[in-house]
Design an enzyme around this catalytic site. Structure first.
Site, PDB file in Angstrom:
ATOM      1  N   GLU A 136      -0.259 -40.064  -7.221  1.00  0.00           N
ATOM      2  CA  GLU A 136      -0.772 -39.430  -7.720  1.00  0.00           C
ATOM      3  C   GLU A 136      -0.971 -37.914  -7.020  1.00  0.00           C
ATOM      4  O   GLU A 136      -1.546 -37.720  -7.088  1.00  0.00           O
ATOM      5  CB  GLU A 136      -1.749 -40.464  -7.825  1.00  0.00           C
ATOM      6  CG  GLU A 136      -0.886 -41.758  -8.477  1.00  0.00           C
ATOM      7  CD  GLU A 136      -0.692 -42.558  -8.007  1.00  0.00           C
ATOM      8  OE1 GLU A 136      -0.391 -43.679  -8.276  1.00  0.00           O
ATOM      9  OE2 GLU A 136      -0.348 -42.729  -6.655  1.00  0.00           O
ATOM     10  N   MET A 150       5.569 -39.252   8.476  1.00  0.00           N
ATOM     11  CA  MET A 150       4.723 -38.793   7.676  1.00  0.00           C
ATOM     12  C   MET A 150       4.442 -37.517   6.967  1.00  0.00           C
ATOM     13  O   MET A 150       4.451 -37.203   8.370  1.00  0.00           O
ATOM     14  CB  MET A 150       3.375 -39.646   7.334  1.00  0.00           C
ATOM     15  CG  MET A 150       2.900 -41.028   7.492  1.00  0.00           C
ATOM     16  SD  MET A 150       3.768 -42.136   6.679  1.00  0.00           S
ATOM     17  CE  MET A 150       3.043 -41.507   4.413  1.00  0.00           C
ATOM     18  N   GLY A 151       4.784 -37.215   5.593  1.00  0.00           N
ATOM     19  CA  GLY A 151       4.989 -35.549   5.434  1.00  0.00           C
ATOM     20  C   GLY A 151       5.950 -34.956   5.347  1.00  0.00           C
ATOM     21  O   GLY A 151       6.255 -34.170   5.000  1.00  0.00           O
ATOM     22  N   GLU A 152       7.138 -35.468   5.593  1.00  0.00           N
ATOM     23  CA  GLU A 152       8.166 -34.907   6.191  1.00  0.00           C
ATOM     24  C   GLU A 152       9.040 -35.568   4.851  1.00  0.00           C
ATOM     25  O   GLU A 152      10.823 -35.105   5.205  1.00  0.00           O
ATOM     26  CB  GLU A 152       8.964 -35.344   7.278  1.00  0.00           C
ATOM     27  CG  GLU A 152       8.032 -35.057   8.467  1.00  0.00           C
ATOM     28  CD  GLU A 152       8.606 -34.761   9.643  1.00  0.00           C
ATOM     29  OE1 GLU A 152       8.122 -33.303  10.504  1.00  0.00           O
ATOM     30  OE2 GLU A 152       8.925 -35.737  10.214  1.00  0.00           O
ATOM     31  N   LEU A 163      11.744 -35.859  -8.550  1.00  0.00           N
ATOM     32  CA  LEU A 163      11.757 -35.017  -8.835  1.00  0.00           C
ATOM     33  C   LEU A 163      11.825 -34.169  -7.419  1.00  0.00           C
ATOM     34  O   LEU A 163      12.209 -32.728  -7.309  1.00  0.00           O
ATOM     35  CB  LEU A 163      10.529 -34.676  -9.639  1.00  0.00           C
ATOM     36  CG  LEU A 163      10.528 -34.997 -11.083  1.00  0.00           C
ATOM     37  CD1 LEU A 163       9.183 -35.148 -11.770  1.00  0.00           C
ATOM     38  CD2 LEU A 163      11.681 -34.463 -11.539  1.00  0.00           C
ATOM     39  N   GLU A 164      11.329 -34.544  -6.626  1.00  0.00           N
ATOM     40  CA  GLU A 164      11.220 -34.055  -5.121  1.00  0.00           C
ATOM     41  C   GLU A 164      12.444 -33.296  -4.567  1.00  0.00           C
ATOM     42  O   GLU A 164      12.551 -31.840  -4.028  1.00  0.00           O
ATOM     43  CB  GLU A 164      10.462 -34.642  -4.282  1.00  0.00           C
ATOM     44  CG  GLU A 164      10.019 -33.464  -2.908  1.00  0.00           C
ATOM     45  CD  GLU A 164       8.705 -34.427  -1.810  1.00  0.00           C
ATOM     46  OE1 GLU A 164       8.415 -33.747  -0.803  1.00  0.00           O
ATOM     47  OE2 GLU A 164       8.638 -36.079  -2.054  1.00  0.00           O
TER      48      GLU A 164
END
Length: 670
Positions: A67, A312-314, A340-341
């Protein structure tokens, strides 16, 4: 009018109260593996300390990482209208909070969303007092919605996605959910099917909009960010992103057969939740595969067949280096994460049968041929082999996937245009930053546009050149004075009634933000931004004295004004002036502002005949309509009272009809 509290909602309240403590205990227990779950537990009970500048701003609730990613483009679009300090974002998971910080740093205020009990939601909303609430995707909570209705806070559900099974569940609880659907000020659906289901549930057609999917507006991920995983150009790389329990083991079971066909292949496993990193590592070891772990900075060598993305975040970096991408949450009945990423990076995607969370996107990808639905991990790797056998075709599919994502953008701008109607005529740019000064037992809030200094000496008597102002009932103690070259009114809060004989001006101790002065300061700040006929707030002060506090407020002097009592003692008002008073009250009521002491002393007329309203102590936004007629009756009673009190009071009760004419006018003066 507020919906009556039915038995289903009463039962819901009892259930949530019973579950709230176990829920907090569960979050604490999860904190063993991810300490982020132990952060902000008090916030989940509504105990927040918002920045003064964020009060009466906009609140966006984005539950978790997905989200937050969907909301990114919307938030950036909203920042063109709303100053950063007025935007608050809530999440429910620490991973969502970390993603928010990664995207926006400290520029936005963040809290954890409260549990849906009456006490927690009331505390949260009373402290933040947002002017608008925006919920991302499916974050519908019945008690939260009810509390917002009571405070006249419009709630918008954006990027809404609703499967048929979820809609059926809501229908089973129609007694609880019907006020929720009818109470939404806006429902911006991601697709036509969701819009139809929302309307069938009870969202009024006039508040429905098909805005498209916000996730199409996400900024194109940059897989080459400094420190991102290094691509393995000589190896066939399959990335399984956002995997859940049951998927990792299935992929590991099917991996050897793929390795026999592609001996150079490398499988990158990226679990969705950090608390599963260790268990997935154990599964890889149990299968006997050579593994590299990203968290240790390890790089795969020729013997490594599994690379564990335990950071995280990669995810963008992993997708960027892939030949093929599998989207997790689809082989198990989770519903599928955002594909979609990967598609935006030019990667065709593979996914399992469980895609109900993003059915429209998955369906479109499948129809265009840039996505393929499989029934099992074995079928997934077989399909991957077929795609890899045609590298030119695989490259073309990637280009088509990227073009599809780029061609669907624009949802964030459509959504913002729809939201603007909810905060109109409020001008967010007028919600200027509030300067807070703390000095021992004293707290001061100031508007820097009015005061350039950061002190509170202007509250202390004696004030040179000050002039006492009429206070009507005697409960106010007001002085007109000059402050930095401008006329202002300094008012000291005083009690009324019998208690004032023993305790004239002290109130039970509360936090500064909930003191009378700061509450009125914040409300005036919001009303001025809405263009209402009220004075501008200049400064407010709370002074703690033992277990009590005293309070003062300074507001801008409205030039050339006298209150209605003063005017009527010296002469009658014209019909036009009475109508101007009715119009000013109507403006207040249209903005759902309840004035708890609407009387003839708190209504002013200036030299041009414009009406103003002052003294908003203990006033607040209030939902519903039934109180408005009673508010007008209060004014009528005050006029009758003054008629008995003043022998030269130039008022005839029949003139109140002119007030009502102005109130009912369709052309309200700005």
């Amino acid at each position: 009018m507020q919906h009556p509290l039915g038995w289903t909602h009463r039962g819901y309240r009892i259930l949530l109260r019973c579950l709230s403590r176990p829920a907090l205990a569960w979050l604490w227990w999860r904190g063993r593996k991810d300490p982020g779950y132990r952060v902000g537990l008090s916030q989940r009970l509504g105990h927040i300390e918002p920045n003064p500048s964020s009060q009466h701003g906009i609140l966006i609730h984005a539950a978790s990482v997905g989200e937050v990613q969907a909301a990114e483009a919307l938030i950036r679009a909203l920042q063109t209208d709303w100053p950063d300090q007025t935007i608050t974002v809530t999440t429910q998971t620490p991973t969502g909070a970390r993603k928010l910080r990664a995207l926006f740093g400290e520029s936005l205020q963040h809290f954890f969303f409260p549990v849906d009990t009456p006490g927690a939601t009331a505390r949260f909303l009373n402290r933040l007092q947002p002017s608008l609430v925006v919920l991302i995707e499916r974050e519908i909570w019945p008690e939260w919605m009810r509390q917002c209705r009571e405070r006249a806070i419009p709630v918008a559900l954006v990027n809404a996605r609703l499967s048929e099974s979820s809609a059926a569940g809501y229908r089973r609880w129609s007694g609880l959910m019907q006020p929720v659907w009818s109470g939404l000020a806006l429902a911006a659906a991601a697709d036509d099917a969701t819009a139809q289901r929302l309307q069938a549930l009870g969202v009024p057609a006039g508040r429905l909009l098909v805005s498209g999917n916000l996730k199409f507006d996400q900024p194109l991920p940059d897989p080459t960010t400094r420190g991102a995983p290094k691509a393995q150009p000589h190896r066939t790389t399959v990335v399984a992103g956002s995997t859940h329990e049951g998927e990792d083991s299935a992929l590991l079971d099917a991996w050897p057969a793929f390795l026999r066909r592609h001996p150079d292949a490398l499988l990158v496993l990226v679990p969705r939740h950090p608390e599963r990193f260790e268990s997935v590592a154990h599964q890889i070891e149990a299968h006997g595969f050579a593994m590299a772990r990203r968290s240790r900075g390890e790089q795969p060598d020729s013997s490594t067949s599994i690379w564990l993305g335990d950071t995280m975040g990669e995810l963008a970096g992993w997708y960027g280096m892939a030949h093929l991408c599998f989207i997790g949450g689809t082989l198990v009945p989770v519903g599928g994460h955002n594909p979609l990423e990967a598609m935006a990076l030019g990667k065709p995607v593979l996914f399992g049968p469980h895609t109900h969370n993003n059915e429209a996107v998955y369906g479109a990808a499948e129809q265009l041929g840039v996505g393929l639905r499989v029934a099992s991990a074995g079928e997934l790797f077989l399909a991957a082999s077929h795609w890899l056998a045609e590298p030119h075709r695989l490259q073309q599919l990637g280009q088509e996937a990227q073009a599809f994502v780029q061609g669907q953008s624009g949802s964030s701008q459509t959504t913002v245009r729809a939201l603007q109607a909810l905060w109109h005529p409020l001008q967010p740019s007028m919600l200027t930053p509030v300067v807070e000064i703390r000095n021992g037992s004293t707290t001061v809030w100031q508007d820097p546009q009015w005061l350039s200094s950061g002190d509170d000496n202007h509250f202390e008597p004696p004030v040179t050149g000050a002039t006492a102002l009429a206070t009507g009932s005697g409960r106010g103690q007001a002085q007109r004075l000059q402050l930095q070259g401008r006329d202002v009114v300094l008012r000291h809060y005083r009690r009324g009634g019998l208690i004032a004989r023993f305790n004239p001006d002290r109130y039970r101790l509360t936090a500064a933000r909930t003191s009378r002065a700061m509450q009125e300061f914040g409300l005036l700040r919001s009303m001025r931004a809405q263009g209402l006929p009220v004075p501008a707030p200049v400064s407010a002060r709370q002074v703690v004295r033992g277990g009590h506090y005293t309070a003062d407020i300074i507001v801008a002097m409205i030039p050339g004004t006298r209150n209605v009592v003063q005017r009527l003692v010296s002469g009658a008002l014209t019909a036009e002036e009475w109508r101007a008073i009715g119009q000013a009250i109507r403006q207040l009521h249209d903005a759902q502002i309840y004035h708890s002491d609407l009387n003839a002393h708190n209504l002013l007329l200036d030299d041009a005949g414009k009406a103003w309203i002052v003294d908003f102590d203990k006033c607040r936004p209030r939902g519903g309509e039934d109180w408005k007629a009673l508010n007008l009756q209060r004014l009528l009673r005050s006029l009758r009272k003054e008629l008995l009190r003043h022998p030269k009071f130039r008022w005839d009760p029949s003139e109140f009809s002119e007030v009502l004419k102005g109130y009912r006018s369709t052309q309200i003066k700005p």
